[in-house]
Write an enzyme that holds these catalytic residues in place. Structure first.
Site: not given
Length: 498
Positions: A212, A246
């Site tokens: 990720e 993120c």
């Protein structure tokens, strides 16, 4: 910990996994309940540690990092019986007498490398499916959030044996040594350059990875958007955790007509959220360390854009970077990489077509957002761009839906978790075909010696897929299918030409 100790740790976890205990349904449920107990009884220690690292309010951390994990645990416990059971797949005419199914096998020893920005949540959220899928795990928390890393090691060691779940601390040298070991899966959340190092290490053992990696998450604000609501949601998502998320909006794309209205509302929202003295407002977090402070300050010093709003002056001694809104362009240095901080560039375009072209000119992001009342605009974003996920008329909220996958695509990563998607990620779907000893003559044409008649017989079996009619699958019980198969076998045997 010396490198030979890493080897011993991995070997001990693999030996424990090989006993079959971690993969048993009873052990999975017990481990998840233990994890939930850890969160409830010792979560406050983890929350306090995050406050020391990021100056984030405890209430925010509890809601964002702990509560989501408890919900994920409950979701797993509700569904584990179903998910771990064999999954029977559709039959064709050729497999009418057989039992085709998928059995989900636990993978083994998993290495979990977690980041510093949400240092508890991004341990817990992948950890739930890792142990819920029957694996053992070695957790390496980020050394940058050192207080949280210490707390994770203390707390987790109270509840779990190291042969099942171990926490290893250290920096780059320790991580490098850890990556020399052989794992059955590696999970990493962080930057693309580090991900390439991890992939290179994983390749030596052909180890699958879940990555990720974030990226520059765009936000399209169309002329028909509700600007008041849009700006409030956008400001929340961008400046939450000082932009160190993120999934945070990285830049905004809008038109010349909408830009001044949006900037006005964003400025208003920032004053409402953090007051006139943002630096001393307890709701505003801090940059993790001086290295990241210097990186962000350099972006401010080198940008060619016009600063439309700046909520104070940067202070290195306090790791304080204020909220900044910049009228920017694609050529500006600030658009080169993911910002990962409280700086918001605004790119001006003519229309939705240019907005989509802008997104397509960059690497695929972890998420993309659009604010609009137009279904046509939404449909174009979904069909003409690629991203890990999309939220329409809000930001980041798709991550909160446990029935949706969370993960990236391209440079924003690969693999996914949340709910059933996490269970699938950390298990191997083993194909199983169960056959009986009867009716062997139906496929006897496969046996040597090959004759023209046998070749024709095999062609009838292998040359065409004959699916069972939907009415058969829907309305007839399995016993009827079995009887029908036997009848078909008798007929074929009677009239076969080989």
């Amino acid at each position: 910990m010396a490198s030979n100790q890493y080897t011993k740790l991995v070997e001990s976890q693999r030996a424990y996994f090989d006993t079959g205990e971690p993969a048993s349904l009873a052990h999975r449920k017990k481990a998840l309940l233990t994890l939930k107990k850890l969160i409830e009884n010792d979560g406050a220690e983890l929350v306090d540690a995050v406050e020391k690292d990021l100056r984030r309010l405890p209430g925010v951390t509890k809601n964002l990092e702990l509560n989501a994990a408890k919900v994920e645990i409950d979701y797993f416990l509700e569904n584990l019986d179903e998910w771990t059971a064999p999954h029977y797949v559709d039959k064709t005419l050729n497999t009418l007498l057989d039992t085709p199914m998928v059995v989900s096998d636990a993978k083994g020893v998993v290495l979990l490398l977690s980041p510093w920005n949400y240092p508890v949540n991004l341990v817990l959220m992948p950890l739930v499916p890792i142990i819920g899928s029957g694996n053992t795990v070695i957790i390496k928390p980020s050394e940058l959030s050192s207080n949280t890393a210490d707390a994770i090691e203390r707390v987790f060691s109270k509840y779990f044996d190291k042969e099942f779940l171990a926490v290893v601390q250290g920096g780059i040298p320790e991580t490098t040594e850890l990556l020399k070991e052989r794992y059955d899966h590696i999970v990493y959340t962080g930057s693309t350059p580090v991900a390439k190092i991890i992939l290179a290490a994983a390749a030596k053992h052909i180890t699958p990875c879940t990555l990720e990696l974030g990226g520059k998450c765009p936000v399209i604000v169309c002329d028909d958007a509700d600007i008041e609501v849009t700006s409030k949601r956008l400001a929340w998502g961008k400046w939450l955790n000082c932009g160190q998320t993120c999934l945070a909006p990285d830049y905004v794309i809008t038109t010349e007509a909408t830009k001044p209205k949006l900037v006005k509302e964003l400025t208003k929202n920032l004053h409402e959220f953090y007051g006139s003295d943002i630096r001393n407002n307890i709701d505003y977090s801090r940059i993790i360390n001086e290295r990241h402070f210097d990186r962000l300050e350099n972006l401010l010093n080198t940008t060619n854009g016009e600063i439309l709003f700046q909520g104070g002056n940067p202070d290195r001694s306090d790791n304080f970077i204020p909220p900044v809104i910049i009228d920017s362009s694609l050529e500006d240095p600030i658009m080169a990489d993911e910002i990962f901080g409280p700086i918001l560039p605004i790119i001006t375009v003519q229309d939705i077509s240019e907005a989509i072209a802008t997104i397509r000119s960059m690497e695929k992001p972890l998420a993309a957002y659009i604010f609009t009342r137009s279904d046509k605009n939404i449909d174009r974003l979904l069909k003409e761009t690629s991203s890990g996920g999309v939220t329409v008329n809000d930001v980041m909220f798709h991550m909160t839906v446990d029935t949706l996958p969370f993960g990236g695509v391209g440079h924003s990563g690969f693999g996914r978790y949340r709910g059933k998607f996490g269970f699938t990620e950390f298990t191997h779907p083993k194909a199983v075909l169960k056959r009986g000893f009867f009716a062997d003559s139906l496929t006897s044409a496969r046996y040597p010696p090959l004759t023209p008649a046998k070749e024709k017989g095999m062609a009838r079996i292998t040359g065409k897929r004959i699916a069972l009619p939907k009415t058969v699958k829907t309305y007839l019980p399995w016993l009827s299918c079995l009887i029908a198969g036997v009848v078909i076998g008798i007929v074929i045997q009677k009239y076969k030409t080989f």
